[in-house]
Structures are given as C-alpha cells and as structure tokens.
Design a protein around this motif. Structure first.
Motif, short mmCIF file in Angstrom:
data_model
loop_
_atom_site.label_atom_id
_atom_site.label_comp_id
_atom_site.label_asym_id
_atom_site.label_seq_id
_atom_site.Cartn_x
_atom_site.Cartn_y
_atom_site.Cartn_z
N CYS A 36 -45.38 19.94 19.10
CA CYS A 36 -44.74 18.76 18.96
C CYS A 36 -45.34 17.57 19.10
N CYS A 56 -44.41 22.38 28.06
CA CYS A 56 -44.25 21.06 27.37
C CYS A 56 -42.97 20.69 27.64
N CYS A 59 -40.99 20.22 23.80
CA CYS A 59 -40.43 21.26 23.20
C CYS A 59 -40.27 22.50 23.80
ZN LIG Z 1 -44.25 20.51 22.80
#
Ligand SMILES: [Zn+2]
Length: 256
Positions: A36, A56, A59
């Motif tokens: 992302c 993350c 995302c």
């Molecule tokens: Zn990500």
C-alpha cells in the motif's frame, strides 16, 4: 465505557479512528509497506509472536504478504500486463489487501474463491468453493495463489491435486504454508481433534498439521515441480528490514 462507545459507533468510524491513532503513533519513515506504499516508524505487533513489528497499519499486510507481493513484482510481469491475454488468476482464501489490487487490475482475469466467502465489495464476487473439489475445468488458470490454506485442510493432498489439475501447463502457482524447519517430517495426528489440542500441537486451533521440510515432497507427490525459492536472500539487509520481512521465509513456486 469504551465497549459501549464501540458498540454504538458504526464499525467504519471505529476503524477510521484506529487508523488515525496508529498514524499518529507510528508516523515515521523507517519501514515501508510495498503493497500500500505506506511508511511508518515500525509495523504493529501481531499474534503471539515475539516479533513486535509485523502488521501494516494501513492495509493489514504481514511479512508473508509483503514477501509474496515483492516476489510477484520482481519475478513475473504480474501487475503491468499490457498484453491482450489477461493473466487468469485463481486466488484461494483471498486476503483483502491482495483482493483490492487484483480485482482492479485490467491485466488480470481474477477468480477469487473461499469456502466461506467474505464480502469485500469489490468488482469480483468471491466464489464459494471447496479446495478439494475446485469447480473449474482442467488447465483453467495461468497463475494460482494459495497462501496459508493447506494447513487447514484435512485431505491436503487432494487439495494439492486439485490445484495441480486446474493450473495450465505453463502456469505458475505460489503455494505457501507455515513450516517448522526444525522438523524433517510433517507432524499430523488424526487423534488430535479439539481446538485446544491443535493449538498446543500445531500452534493454531484451526490447523490440522505442522508442516516440516518434507512439504516440498508432498507437493511433488501430487505432480508439481517445485522451486523452493530463497528469494529473500537476493534482497539487501536494509530492504529486509524496511519491508518488514522474515529472513527464514521461503517461497514455494510450483509448476505443472
Ligand atoms: Zn500496507
């Protein structure tokens, strides 16, 4: 009180607030999610692992997702396919961060399947399908991605044979599972049935085995030619840290 507020507010508001808090707390440029394209001071902790920088904030990707993404990007013409022949991709148990990318990509003819399909509200409807009885013709797909699924399937050899059957002759399959590299042989015992026992023995209440180094042979016994790719060794230490990857993770790249 916190629980009461959570139950009143719509989930989307709660999620946006969480993302905002994470953004403030982890704002920085030390790590980068290649999926992302978001940077942070560090990734979030996840699961029971001792590693604290894993997930993350944007995302939700974990180490394994980021590794697959980098691999696809580097080794295959996957995200920039301009040819008139779209890549026929079969994706089992689609992870949302990949689903969003694949379903929007014009070079990919995307088929997403799950035994218990989730609603991702994207262009592609997720088909309800049993991996041991895949509802498609032989040689239907140029590419298969099936990550962290087979360890849930009692008859995994049947699932592997089905994946082999629907893969085209020149196709590629990325078939990932959690592996305990201290074990030469896969550990499974049909007498282990309760969630508590599975958690104890296999590290997860829904897993039905712990694969060992013989995972490759198991895939081969179902017909695949398997390249166990230590792709991560081609990356610099800096990039391994930056992308938040696990140095021990290998990629099982299978051909028909
Ligand atoms: Zn990500």
């Amino acid at each position: 009180m916190k629980e009461l507020i959570k139950s009143i507010l719509p989930r989307i508001v709660v999620n946006k607030y969480r993302a905002y808090r994470a953004y403030k707390r982890y704002k920085g440029n030390s790590v980068l999610c290649p999926i992302c394209n978001s940077s942070f001071k560090k990734f979030a902790p996840f699961g029971t692992s001792q590693r604290e920088s894993r997930k993350c904030h944007n995302c939700g990707s974990l180490e394994r997702h980021r590794l697959i993404f980098l691999y696809l990007n580097e080794k295959f013409n996957f995200f920039n396919n301009n040819s008139k022949d779209k890549i026929r991709l079969l994706h089992f148990a689609p992870e949302k961060m990949f689903y969003n990318i694949f379903s929007e990509n014009n070079g990919i003819e995307y088929t997403a399947c799950d035994l218990f399909p989730k609603e991702y509200n994207g262009k592609t409807k997720i088909t309800k399908a049993d991996i041991t009885k895949i509802p498609f013709e032989d040689n239907s797909f140029d590419f298969i991605i099936c990550s962290h699924v087979l360890e849930h399937i009692p008859n995994d050899r049947l699932a592997m044979s089905e994946l082999y059957r629907v893969l085209s002759k020149k196709g590629d399959a990325i078939l990932q599972v959690p592996i305990d590299y201290k074990r030469d042989k896969t550990y499974e015992d049909p007498n282990i049935n309760s969630r508590e026992e599975r958690l104890q023995e296999y590290g997860h209440p829904d897993h039905v085995r712990y694969y060992g180094k013989d995972y490759k042979e198991r895939l081969e016994s179902c017909g695949f030619t398997v390249n166990v790719d230590h792709f991560i060794s081609t990356l610099s230490k800096n990039n391994i840290f930056k992308y938040g990857l696990l140095e021990s993770e290998l990629i099982y790249h299978c051909k028909k």
